[in-house]
Design a protein around this motif. Structure first.
Motif, PDB file in Angstrom:
ATOM      1  N   LYS A 186       0.826  -1.216  -0.035  1.00 52.51           N
ATOM      2  CA  LYS A 186      -0.082  -0.210  -0.193  1.00 52.51           C
ATOM      3  C   LYS A 186       1.458   0.927   0.217  1.00 52.51           C
ATOM      4  O   LYS A 186       1.728   0.971   0.565  1.00 52.51           O
ATOM      5  CB  LYS A 186      -0.620   0.345   0.873  1.00 52.51           C
ATOM      6  CG  LYS A 186      -1.667  -1.299   1.185  1.00 52.51           C
ATOM      7  CD  LYS A 186      -2.850  -1.103   0.176  1.00 52.51           C
ATOM      8  CE  LYS A 186      -3.715  -2.138   0.282  1.00 52.51           C
ATOM      9  NZ  LYS A 186      -5.310  -1.738  -0.513  1.00 52.51           N
ATOM     10  N   TYR A 187       0.492   1.990  -0.696  1.00 53.85           N
ATOM     11  CA  TYR A 187       1.416   3.514  -0.984  1.00 53.85           C
ATOM     12  C   TYR A 187       0.918   4.983  -0.336  1.00 53.85           C
ATOM     13  O   TYR A 187      -0.082   4.480  -0.334  1.00 53.85           O
ATOM     14  CB  TYR A 187       2.073   3.131  -2.830  1.00 53.85           C
ATOM     15  CG  TYR A 187       2.490   2.061  -3.122  1.00 53.85           C
ATOM     16  CD1 TYR A 187       4.107   2.205  -2.847  1.00 53.85           C
ATOM     17  CD2 TYR A 187       2.135   1.227  -3.949  1.00 53.85           C
ATOM     18  CE1 TYR A 187       4.433   1.105  -3.719  1.00 53.85           C
ATOM     19  CE2 TYR A 187       2.417   0.004  -4.394  1.00 53.85           C
ATOM     20  CZ  TYR A 187       3.818   0.376  -4.161  1.00 53.85           C
ATOM     21  OH  TYR A 187       4.778  -0.616  -5.125  1.00 53.85           O
ATOM     22  N   ASN A 188       1.366   5.471  -0.497  1.00 54.44           N
ATOM     23  CA  ASN A 188       1.279   6.787  -0.016  1.00 54.44           C
ATOM     24  C   ASN A 188       1.137   7.996  -0.965  1.00 54.44           C
ATOM     25  O   ASN A 188       1.633   7.009  -2.052  1.00 54.44           O
ATOM     26  CB  ASN A 188       2.732   7.896   1.075  1.00 54.44           C
ATOM     27  CG  ASN A 188       2.121   7.289   1.681  1.00 54.44           C
ATOM     28  OD1 ASN A 188       1.104   6.914   3.263  1.00 54.44           O
ATOM     29  ND2 ASN A 188       3.517   6.700   2.620  1.00 54.44           N
ATOM     30  N   SER A 189       0.799   8.853  -1.599  1.00 50.77           N
ATOM     31  CA  SER A 189      -0.079   9.508  -2.182  1.00 50.77           C
ATOM     32  C   SER A 189       1.804   9.905  -3.245  1.00 50.77           C
ATOM     33  O   SER A 189       1.631  10.191  -3.782  1.00 50.77           O
ATOM     34  CB  SER A 189      -0.616  11.201  -2.291  1.00 50.77           C
ATOM     35  OG  SER A 189       0.414  11.948  -0.950  1.00 50.77           O
ATOM     36  N   THR A 239       5.934   6.322  -1.284  1.00 53.67           N
ATOM     37  CA  THR A 239       6.235   5.433  -0.592  1.00 53.67           C
ATOM     38  C   THR A 239       6.153   4.661   0.059  1.00 53.67           C
ATOM     39  O   THR A 239       4.177   5.066  -0.623  1.00 53.67           O
ATOM     40  CB  THR A 239       6.776   6.421   0.543  1.00 53.67           C
ATOM     41  OG1 THR A 239       5.969   7.114   0.645  1.00 53.67           O
ATOM     42  CG2 THR A 239       7.821   7.149  -0.538  1.00 53.67           C
ATOM     43  N   ILE A 240       6.366   3.589  -0.453  1.00 56.49           N
ATOM     44  CA  ILE A 240       5.741   2.770   0.554  1.00 56.49           C
ATOM     45  C   ILE A 240       4.963   3.065   2.254  1.00 56.49           C
ATOM     46  O   ILE A 240       5.762   3.222   3.135  1.00 56.49           O
ATOM     47  CB  ILE A 240       6.247   1.208   0.930  1.00 56.49           C
ATOM     48  CG1 ILE A 240       7.023   0.912  -0.627  1.00 56.49           C
ATOM     49  CG2 ILE A 240       5.868  -0.267   1.658  1.00 56.49           C
ATOM     50  CD1 ILE A 240       7.494  -0.727  -0.801  1.00 56.49           C
ATOM     51  N   ASN A 241       3.419   2.759   2.651  1.00 58.93           N
ATOM     52  CA  ASN A 241       2.969   2.775   3.782  1.00 58.93           C
ATOM     53  C   ASN A 241       3.026   2.226   4.391  1.00 58.93           C
ATOM     54  O   ASN A 241       3.362   1.567   5.324  1.00 58.93           O
ATOM     55  CB  ASN A 241       1.797   2.929   3.229  1.00 58.93           C
ATOM     56  CG  ASN A 241       1.098   3.887   4.734  1.00 58.93           C
ATOM     57  OD1 ASN A 241       1.610   4.052   5.376  1.00 58.93           O
ATOM     58  ND2 ASN A 241      -0.398   4.308   4.512  1.00 58.93           N
ATOM     59  N   TRP A 242       2.335   0.639   4.091  1.00 64.21           N
ATOM     60  CA  TRP A 242       2.569  -1.026   4.393  1.00 64.21           C
ATOM     61  C   TRP A 242       2.471  -1.703   3.932  1.00 64.21           C
ATOM     62  O   TRP A 242       2.052  -1.848   2.620  1.00 64.21           O
ATOM     63  CB  TRP A 242       0.667  -0.377   5.631  1.00 64.21           C
ATOM     64  CG  TRP A 242       0.115   0.079   5.547  1.00 64.21           C
ATOM     65  CD1 TRP A 242      -0.172   0.934   4.817  1.00 64.21           C
ATOM     66  CD2 TRP A 242      -1.510  -1.538   4.564  1.00 64.21           C
ATOM     67  NE1 TRP A 242      -1.917   0.644   4.509  1.00 64.21           N
ATOM     68  CE2 TRP A 242      -2.204  -0.069   4.482  1.00 64.21           C
ATOM     69  CE3 TRP A 242      -1.253  -2.636   5.357  1.00 64.21           C
ATOM     70  CZ2 TRP A 242      -3.320  -0.855   4.352  1.00 64.21           C
ATOM     71  CZ3 TRP A 242      -2.679  -3.155   5.055  1.00 64.21           C
ATOM     72  CH2 TRP A 242      -3.110  -1.973   4.305  1.00 64.21           C
TER      73      TRP A 242
END
Length: 82
Positions: A43-46, A49-52
Motif C-alpha cells: 500500500k502506497y502513500n500519495s 513511498t510504501i506505507n504498509w
C-alpha cells in the motif's frame, strides 16, 4: 519469501481469528479439502513511498460442489480464484 510477507500474513491470521471467520476442524474421510492462496500487496502513500504491506488469505471456494462439500453459502470476505 520476504520478512514483510510473514508479518502481513500473521496480521491477517490474527484478524481472521479475532473475527471468528473460520474454525479449524479435523478432516472427515471422503471430504474434499479447499485450496487457498496468499495474495500480497504493498500500500502506497500519495508520494509513491510504501506505507504498509497487506496479505490476504483467499480460499478457492469455487472448487466446491453444492450438496457434497457444503449446504449453505456464507462468504464475508473470501474471493474465488481460478
Amino acid at each position: 519469501m520476504n520478512g514483510w510477507n510473514l508479518d502481513a500474513m500473521q496480521e491477517e491470521m490474527n484478524t481472521l481469528k479475532k473475527s471468528r471467520t473460520w474454525e479449524l476442524l479435523s478432516r472427515i474421510d471422503g471430504q474434499n479439502l479447499i485450496g487457498y492462496r496468499w495474495i500480497y500487496k504493498a500500500k502506497y502513500n500519495s508520494d509513491i513511498t510504501i506505507n504498509w504491506y497487506k496479505a490476504r488469505f483467499v480460499l478457492k471456494g469455487c472448487a466446491q460442489t453444492y450438496g457434497l462439500d457444503y449446504e449453505e453459502i456464507f462468504s464475508p470476505i473470501a474471493k474465488c480464484l481460478v
